[in-house]
Design an enzyme around this catalytic site. Structure first.
Site, mmCIF file in Angstrom:
data_model
loop_
_atom_site.group_PDB
_atom_site.id
_atom_site.type_symbol
_atom_site.label_atom_id
_atom_site.label_comp_id
_atom_site.label_asym_id
_atom_site.label_seq_id
_atom_site.Cartn_x
_atom_site.Cartn_y
_atom_site.Cartn_z
ATOM 1 N N ASN A 157 40.750 2.394 -26.190
ATOM 2 C CA ASN A 157 39.568 0.811 -25.571
ATOM 3 C C ASN A 157 38.481 1.802 -24.820
ATOM 4 O O ASN A 157 39.300 2.015 -23.350
ATOM 5 C CB ASN A 157 40.793 0.072 -25.174
ATOM 6 C CG ASN A 157 40.015 -1.494 -24.013
ATOM 7 O OD1 ASN A 157 39.018 -0.524 -23.448
ATOM 8 N ND2 ASN A 157 40.748 -2.206 -24.657
ATOM 9 N N GLY A 199 36.876 0.409 -22.602
ATOM 10 C CA GLY A 199 36.503 -0.794 -21.063
ATOM 11 C C GLY A 199 37.674 0.156 -20.345
ATOM 12 O O GLY A 199 37.445 0.374 -19.265
ATOM 13 N N ASP A 231 49.766 -0.274 -20.372
ATOM 14 C CA ASP A 231 49.817 -1.343 -21.210
ATOM 15 C C ASP A 231 49.643 -2.799 -20.487
ATOM 16 O O ASP A 231 49.975 -2.189 -18.969
ATOM 17 C CB ASP A 231 51.402 -1.312 -22.104
ATOM 18 C CG ASP A 231 50.867 -2.350 -23.100
ATOM 19 O OD1 ASP A 231 50.772 -2.273 -24.418
ATOM 20 O OD2 ASP A 231 52.160 -3.293 -23.267
ATOM 21 N N TYR A 270 40.370 -10.647 -20.507
ATOM 22 C CA TYR A 270 40.242 -11.952 -20.626
ATOM 23 C C TYR A 270 38.986 -12.248 -18.895
ATOM 24 O O TYR A 270 39.646 -13.376 -18.418
ATOM 25 C CB TYR A 270 41.408 -12.246 -20.307
ATOM 26 C CG TYR A 270 42.300 -12.629 -21.340
ATOM 27 C CD1 TYR A 270 42.450 -14.088 -22.595
ATOM 28 C CD2 TYR A 270 43.309 -11.621 -21.416
ATOM 29 C CE1 TYR A 270 43.370 -14.260 -23.218
ATOM 30 C CE2 TYR A 270 43.761 -11.596 -23.133
ATOM 31 C CZ TYR A 270 43.881 -12.951 -24.388
ATOM 32 O OH TYR A 270 43.901 -13.016 -24.902
ATOM 33 N N ASP A 271 38.298 -11.494 -18.800
ATOM 34 C CA ASP A 271 38.091 -11.124 -17.464
ATOM 35 C C ASP A 271 37.421 -12.321 -17.268
ATOM 36 O O ASP A 271 37.063 -13.084 -15.839
ATOM 37 C CB ASP A 271 37.152 -9.777 -17.051
ATOM 38 C CG ASP A 271 37.868 -8.633 -16.623
ATOM 39 O OD1 ASP A 271 39.201 -9.311 -16.396
ATOM 40 O OD2 ASP A 271 37.320 -7.246 -16.906
ATOM 41 N N LYS A 277 35.549 -4.699 -8.877
ATOM 42 C CA LYS A 277 37.207 -5.029 -9.401
ATOM 43 C C LYS A 277 38.086 -3.462 -9.325
ATOM 44 O O LYS A 277 38.784 -3.785 -9.060
ATOM 45 C CB LYS A 277 36.820 -4.648 -11.071
ATOM 46 C CG LYS A 277 37.462 -5.071 -12.066
ATOM 47 C CD LYS A 277 37.034 -4.912 -13.208
ATOM 48 C CE LYS A 277 38.589 -5.611 -14.728
ATOM 49 N NZ LYS A 277 38.021 -5.505 -16.252
ATOM 50 N N HIS A 328 44.569 -5.168 -11.031
ATOM 51 C CA HIS A 328 45.936 -5.199 -11.448
ATOM 52 C C HIS A 328 45.760 -3.496 -11.862
ATOM 53 O O HIS A 328 47.249 -3.148 -11.515
ATOM 54 C CB HIS A 328 46.249 -5.293 -12.238
ATOM 55 C CG HIS A 328 45.262 -5.227 -14.266
ATOM 56 N ND1 HIS A 328 44.242 -5.979 -13.615
ATOM 57 C CD2 HIS A 328 45.368 -5.949 -15.497
ATOM 58 C CE1 HIS A 328 43.138 -5.683 -15.467
ATOM 59 N NE2 HIS A 328 44.212 -5.995 -15.962
#
Length: 218
Positions: free
Chosen positions: A27, A29, A88, A179-180, A200, A205
Site C-alpha cells: 500500500n 499510502g 493492519d 476512508y479519509d 495527519k 492512528h
C-alpha cells in the site's frame, strides 16, 4: 546501536536500529506515511516494501487487527530473512458492530477500491441516519503495528493507535486514502482527507502507533 546481523536468536529490541526492515504491505499510502514518521524519529532504517522483494501478500485469516498484523509480519520476515514491520488498520464504526473493521480494504467486495468502499459505508449508514438524523455517527480509525526480529520471534513488538472522529454522509477532501474523505474531525473542522500530510501524521492512528513503537524501541 548495533547493525542487524543475520543471527536473530539473541536480538534485543534496540538491535532494530541501523537496519533494513521489510514492510509487509504494498500500500503506497501506508509506505509513505510510515517512511515519513520513521524519518522524523531519526531512526536510520531503510524500509523496503515487500513487493520489491517479490513477496506476495499473506493470507490474512486472523479475526483481529493484532492477529493479522503478526501474520503479515511473520510472512514477510520468513521469506526475506529480514526484520519485518506490518500494519493492519481500518475503520471501526461502533453502531455497525465495529464494521468494516478488519475488512475495511475490501468492504465492498473489491480489495483496495476506496471509492466503492466509501460508497458502501455511506449506504449501510443511511437507515441509521434516517432514523436518527441529529445523531453524530462515531468512527474510530485503528492501526496496529507488529515488528518481528525474525519469522518465529516469540516477542513481537506491538503498538496500537486509535483515532476517533465522526463519519460523514458524503466524501470531503482529496488527500490521504481509504476512508479519509468520510472521517470528520470536529476539533479541526476538517475531514482527514483535508489535512496535510504533516497535520495527519501528528494526530492519526498510524502516527500514534508508530510513536508508541519507537518509544518501545528506544
Amino acid at each position: 546501536m548495533h547493525n542487524i546481523s543475520h543471527d536473530f536468536s539473541h536480538s534485543k529490541p534496540c538491535d532494530f536500529s541501523s537496519s533494513r526492515w521489510v514492510l509487509a504491505s504494498n500500500n503506497k499510502g501506508k509506505l509513505a506515511e510510515l517512511q515519513r514518521l520513521l524519518t522524523q524519529a531519526k531512526l536510520n532504517v531503510d524500509i523496503i516494501p515487500q513487493g520489491e522483494l517479490n513477496i506476495e501478500d499473506a493470507v490474512e485469516d486472523g479475526l483481529s487487527f493484532v492477529e493479522n498484523a503478526i501474520i503479515k509480519a511473520r510472512h514477510a520476515s520468513r521469506i526475506s530473512g529480514l526484520p519485518a514491520i506490518a500494519d493492519d488498520s481500518g475503520l471501526c464504526v461502533p453502531i455497525l458492530g465495529n464494521a468494516p473493521g478488519i475488512y475495511s480494504a475490501r468492504y465492498a467486495g473489491e480489495h483496495g477500491n476506496d471509492a466503492k468502499n466509501n460508497a458502501q459505508l455511506v449506504k449501510n449508514l443511511q437507515p441509521i441516519r434516517q432514523a436518527n438524523p441529529d445523531q453524530a455517527i462515531i468512527g474510530q480509525f485503528v492501526c496496529v503495528l507488529a515488528l518481528v526480529r525474525h519469522a518465529d520471534d516469540p516477542l513481537p513488538i506491538i503498538a496500537q493507535g486509535i483515532w476517533e472522529g465522526e463519519v460523514l454522509d458524503s466524501p470531503r477532501g482529496v488527500n490521504g486514502f481509504g476512508y479519509d474523505p468520510l472521517f470528520w474531525l470536529p476539533q479541526q473542522k476538517l475531514s482527514a482527507a483535508e489535512l496535510s500530510a504533516e497535520q495527519k501524521n501528528a494526530i492519526s492512528h498510524r502516527g500514534q502507533a508508530i510513536r508508541t513503537l519507537i518509544a518501545q524501541l528506544k
